[in-house]
Write a protein that holds these residues in place. Structure first.
Motif, mmCIF file in Angstrom:
data_model
loop_
_atom_site.group_PDB
_atom_site.id
_atom_site.type_symbol
_atom_site.label_atom_id
_atom_site.label_comp_id
_atom_site.label_asym_id
_atom_site.label_seq_id
_atom_site.Cartn_x
_atom_site.Cartn_y
_atom_site.Cartn_z
ATOM 1 N N TYR A 196 3.203 100.847 32.233
ATOM 2 C CA TYR A 196 4.014 100.310 33.331
ATOM 3 C C TYR A 196 5.484 100.408 32.934
ATOM 4 C CZ TYR A 196 5.459 97.559 37.325
ATOM 5 O OH TYR A 196 6.038 97.171 38.511
ATOM 6 N N LYS A 197 6.291 100.923 33.837
ATOM 7 C CA LYS A 197 7.720 101.099 33.540
ATOM 8 C C LYS A 197 8.554 100.288 34.516
ATOM 9 C CE LYS A 197 10.988 104.624 32.090
ATOM 10 N NZ LYS A 197 11.154 106.066 31.818
ATOM 11 N N ALA A 198 9.533 99.580 33.962
ATOM 12 C CA ALA A 198 10.442 98.758 34.768
ATOM 13 C C ALA A 198 11.881 99.129 34.428
ATOM 14 C CB ALA A 198 10.197 97.276 34.515
ATOM 15 N N PRO A 199 12.406 100.223 35.016
ATOM 16 C CA PRO A 199 13.791 100.607 34.733
ATOM 17 C C PRO A 199 14.776 99.623 35.346
ATOM 18 C CG PRO A 199 12.899 101.974 36.475
ATOM 19 C CD PRO A 199 11.762 101.131 35.976
ATOM 20 N N THR A 200 15.916 99.451 34.711
ATOM 21 C CA THR A 200 16.970 98.572 35.228
ATOM 22 C C THR A 200 18.133 99.423 35.719
ATOM 23 O OG1 THR A 200 17.936 98.359 33.004
ATOM 24 C CG2 THR A 200 16.334 96.697 33.686
ATOM 25 N N PHE A 201 18.608 99.088 36.901
ATOM 26 C CA PHE A 201 19.741 99.809 37.489
ATOM 27 C C PHE A 201 21.055 99.057 37.290
ATOM 28 C CE2 PHE A 201 16.080 101.183 40.132
ATOM 29 C CZ PHE A 201 16.080 102.519 39.767
ATOM 30 N N SER A 202 20.987 97.914 36.669
ATOM 31 C CA SER A 202 22.198 97.151 36.351
ATOM 32 C C SER A 202 21.867 96.198 35.221
ATOM 33 C CB SER A 202 22.702 96.359 37.571
ATOM 34 O OG SER A 202 21.851 95.251 37.824
ATOM 35 N N SER A 203 22.884 95.723 34.551
ATOM 36 C CA SER A 203 22.679 94.701 33.522
ATOM 37 C C SER A 203 22.517 93.343 34.201
ATOM 38 C CB SER A 203 23.861 94.668 32.561
ATOM 39 O OG SER A 203 25.064 94.436 33.271
ATOM 40 N N LEU A 204 21.945 92.391 33.484
ATOM 41 C CA LEU A 204 21.797 91.033 34.014
ATOM 42 C C LEU A 204 23.191 90.403 34.123
ATOM 43 C CD1 LEU A 204 19.682 88.848 34.796
ATOM 44 C CD2 LEU A 204 19.898 88.008 32.462
ATOM 45 N N GLU A 205 23.577 90.059 35.318
ATOM 46 C CA GLU A 205 24.921 89.536 35.570
ATOM 47 C C GLU A 205 24.864 88.048 35.890
ATOM 48 O OE1 GLU A 205 28.822 90.947 38.073
ATOM 49 O OE2 GLU A 205 26.922 90.895 39.146
ATOM 50 N N ILE A 206 25.638 87.255 35.145
ATOM 51 C CA ILE A 206 25.721 85.813 35.371
ATOM 52 C C ILE A 206 27.143 85.482 35.792
ATOM 53 C CG2 ILE A 206 25.468 83.530 34.353
ATOM 54 C CD1 ILE A 206 23.514 84.681 32.375
ATOM 55 N N GLN A 207 27.277 84.867 36.959
ATOM 56 C CA GLN A 207 28.599 84.501 37.469
ATOM 57 C C GLN A 207 28.680 82.992 37.671
ATOM 58 O OE1 GLN A 207 29.079 86.895 41.029
ATOM 59 N NE2 GLN A 207 30.092 88.507 39.882
ATOM 60 N N GLU A 208 29.847 82.447 37.325
ATOM 61 C CA GLU A 208 30.108 81.017 37.491
ATOM 62 C C GLU A 208 31.296 80.844 38.419
ATOM 63 O OE1 GLU A 208 32.052 77.445 34.821
ATOM 64 O OE2 GLU A 208 30.712 78.871 33.824
ATOM 65 N N SER A 209 31.176 79.943 39.383
ATOM 66 C CA SER A 209 32.260 79.736 40.333
ATOM 67 C C SER A 209 32.343 78.271 40.738
ATOM 68 C CB SER A 209 32.045 80.601 41.581
ATOM 69 O OG SER A 209 33.030 80.315 42.565
ATOM 70 N N SER A 210 33.571 77.787 40.901
ATOM 71 C CA SER A 210 33.795 76.432 41.413
ATOM 72 C C SER A 210 34.499 76.477 42.765
ATOM 73 C CB SER A 210 34.646 75.629 40.417
ATOM 74 O OG SER A 210 35.889 76.281 40.194
ATOM 75 N N ASP A 211 34.599 77.668 43.365
ATOM 76 C CA ASP A 211 35.322 77.820 44.631
ATOM 77 C C ASP A 211 34.496 77.385 45.834
ATOM 78 O OD1 ASP A 211 37.414 78.876 43.184
ATOM 79 O OD2 ASP A 211 36.723 80.938 43.416
ATOM 80 N N PHE A 212 33.186 77.712 45.835
ATOM 81 C CA PHE A 212 32.343 77.481 47.004
ATOM 82 C C PHE A 212 32.307 76.007 47.396
ATOM 83 C CE2 PHE A 212 27.849 76.783 48.560
ATOM 84 C CZ PHE A 212 28.126 77.173 49.860
ATOM 85 N N LYS A 213 32.111 75.139 46.416
ATOM 86 C CA LYS A 213 32.060 73.701 46.685
ATOM 87 C C LYS A 213 33.136 72.987 45.875
ATOM 88 C CE LYS A 213 27.262 73.337 48.149
ATOM 89 N NZ LYS A 213 25.989 72.611 48.001
ATOM 90 N N PHE A 214 34.345 73.523 45.948
ATOM 91 C CA PHE A 214 35.477 72.976 45.186
ATOM 92 C C PHE A 214 35.730 71.512 45.540
ATOM 93 C CE2 PHE A 214 40.017 72.144 44.594
ATOM 94 C CZ PHE A 214 40.176 72.526 43.280
ATOM 95 N N LYS A 215 35.637 71.182 46.838
ATOM 96 C CA LYS A 215 35.923 69.830 47.297
ATOM 97 C C LYS A 215 34.925 68.827 46.736
ATOM 98 C CE LYS A 215 36.885 67.197 51.505
ATOM 99 N NZ LYS A 215 36.944 67.258 52.985
ATOM 100 N N GLN A 216 33.663 69.253 46.578
ATOM 101 C CA GLN A 216 32.633 68.361 46.039
ATOM 102 C C GLN A 216 32.601 68.353 44.521
ATOM 103 O OE1 GLN A 216 32.072 70.651 48.367
ATOM 104 N NE2 GLN A 216 31.160 69.689 50.155
ATOM 105 N N GLY A 217 33.397 69.190 43.883
ATOM 106 C CA GLY A 217 33.404 69.238 42.429
ATOM 107 C C GLY A 217 32.137 69.842 41.854
ATOM 108 N N MET A 218 31.530 70.774 42.590
ATOM 109 C CA MET A 218 30.295 71.405 42.142
ATOM 110 C C MET A 218 30.597 72.785 41.542
ATOM 111 S SD MET A 218 28.009 69.175 42.790
ATOM 112 C CE MET A 218 26.486 70.095 42.580
ATOM 113 N N ILE A 219 29.877 73.108 40.472
ATOM 114 C CA ILE A 219 29.998 74.422 39.823
ATOM 115 C C ILE A 219 28.719 75.196 40.117
ATOM 116 C CG2 ILE A 219 30.270 75.623 37.628
ATOM 117 C CD1 ILE A 219 31.693 73.102 36.599
ATOM 118 N N CYS A 220 28.872 76.411 40.602
ATOM 119 C CA CYS A 220 27.729 77.223 41.037
ATOM 120 C C CYS A 220 27.500 78.370 40.055
ATOM 121 C CB CYS A 220 27.975 77.803 42.430
ATOM 122 S SG CYS A 220 28.486 76.557 43.651
#
Length: 416
Positions: free
Chosen positions: A366-390
């Motif tokens: 069984y072969k599972a090729p990857t077309f991208s590296s595992l990407e982890i993003q952190e953002s505080s913009d989406f819920k900036f008012k609530q002080g949440m980090i996504c």
């Protein structure tokens, strides 16, 4: 009261940590909202208790100063009174013995102490704790749970194909057989047959939120655990897709999936699936000797099964009562045959007729090729008012069986 406030503050701080932990671990937005509401209330109570403690300490300092001042004044007054008493007694020929004067001074000192105690009590602050939440204590260590990702993910074949959209892997389906050819006659056709395993890109994602307070907690690194949890979530989905992914969707608007071993890979002949009527002394032999070609018994193969099915194998007995299967959980072998546990495989007891309860084959098939590296993003913009980090994690992968009949699938069959 001061000790009570200190204890209360300690309990509220512990409860804040507990609620913040609950917010991180909860998968429900409603529960997180409920925990956040309780967290706001507890923080308010903590702030009020800290404020009252500061006022109490300041009041104690002021009381001590006033008490010292009053004691000094009273002491001066007592001395003057003593002099007047002594003078009166002396002038009038009254009692002048020291014992009587010492008794009076002792009584005066007791009055001063009583007044000082009363002064402190009048300045004490009383807090109504009737509406406070019951405190929950929390340790400093974040204990992990059991492993939730099958090792199957790490044992299949893979290849890095950055930026790709699709991929095809060629494989040999079969070889021809030569023939006896007479003089002047045509040679026997013996061309090999080839096949191609198509793989289309799919996107696996994971998302999580934590409050900024949780990330800043000094005692436990919740933020790191949340990032790790997102990685685990992606691997869990990949593990499921390797077995049960449905491939390219025929439904408009539906997402494509990887081609799982239990789906319809072009490299697997479904007519060769083996029916299993019971977990008994012959189950492993059915898998081992049915797999591969007619000229050899393959040794580079692994059994993929559910943990409950493994337990059922461990309970099989020979006619003399000895275990039919020697299971080594450390080396992960059944009678020296390697095995991999995967919860996405149905166990024999609960599977319906015709459903797959295991597979046996070369995991590199069984072969599972990857077309991208595992990407982890952190953002505080989406819920900036609530002080949440996504946090969001994504990876583009594909998968399919790349060897003709690379896996033998075991299917439950109910006897009549």
């Amino acid at each position: 009261m001061k000790d009570f406030l200190k204890k209360l503050i300690k309990e509220r701080r512990s409860q804040v940590e507990t609620l913040e932990k609950a917010m991180v671990e909860s998968d429900s937005k409603e529960e997180r909202a409920s925990h956040n509401s309780a967290l706001v209330q507890v923080r308010q109570e903590l702030k009020e208790a800290e404020t009252e403690l500061a006022k109490l300490e300041e009041a104690e300092k002021e009381a001590e100063k006033e008490l010292e001042k009053e004691n000094e004044e009273l002491e001066k007054e007592a001395q003057q009174r003593s002099l007047r008493i002594r003078g009166s007694y002396g002038f009038n020929g009254g009692i002048t013995d020291n014992d009587s004067m010492e008794a009076r001074e002792k009584k005066l000192n007791e009055e001063l102490e009583a007044r000082g105690k009363a002064l402190k009590e009048k300045r004490a602050v009383t807090i109504d704790a009737g509406q406070l939440l019951v405190p929950q204590h929390q340790g400093r260590q974040l204990n992990d749970t059991f492993n939730q990702v099958s090792t199957l993910v790490d044992q299949v074949s893979t290849e890095n194909l950055q930026g790709g959209e699709s991929y095809k892997e060629a494989y040999v389906k079969s070889y021809g057989t030569g023939g006896i050819t007479g003089e002047g006659k045509d040679y026997t056709t013996a061309e090999p047959q080839f096949g191609y395993a198509p793989m289309n890109k799919v996107k696996i994602t994971a998302y999580a939120e934590i409050s900024e307070e949780v990330k800043k907690l000094p005692n436990i690194d919740y933020a790191r655990k949340v990032e790790e949890a997102c990685r685990i979530a992606v691997k869990k989905k990949l593990s499921q897709q390797i077995l049960t992914g449905k491939g390219i969707s025929s439904t408009e608007g539906a997402d494509d999936e990887m081609v799982g071993i239990f789906a319809s890979p072009v490299a697997i002949d479904s007519t060769k699936d083996v029916d299993i009527t019971a977990i008994d002394i012959n189950t492993l032999n059915e898998a081992v000797f049915s797999y591969g070609g007619d000229e050899d018994v393959e040794t580079q193969a692994t059994l993929i099964l559910n943990k409950k099915t493994l337990k059922a194998l461990s309970e099989v007995r020979k006619s003399n009562g000895d275990p039919a299967y020697i299971i080594d959980v450390a080396k992960k072998t059944i009678n020296t045959i390697p095995y991999v546990i995967n919860s996405n495989v149905l166990d024999f007891a609960t599977a319906n007729e015709g459903e797959f309860i295991g597979a046996y084959g070369d995991l590199k098939a069984y072969k599972a090729p990857t077309f991208s590296s595992l990407e982890i993003q952190e953002s505080s913009d989406f819920k900036f008012k609530q002080g949440m980090i996504c946090y969001k994690v994504s990876v583009f992968v594909a998968g399919n069986v790349i060897k003709q009949d690379g896996f033998l699938r075991l299917k439950k069959k109910v006897t009549a």
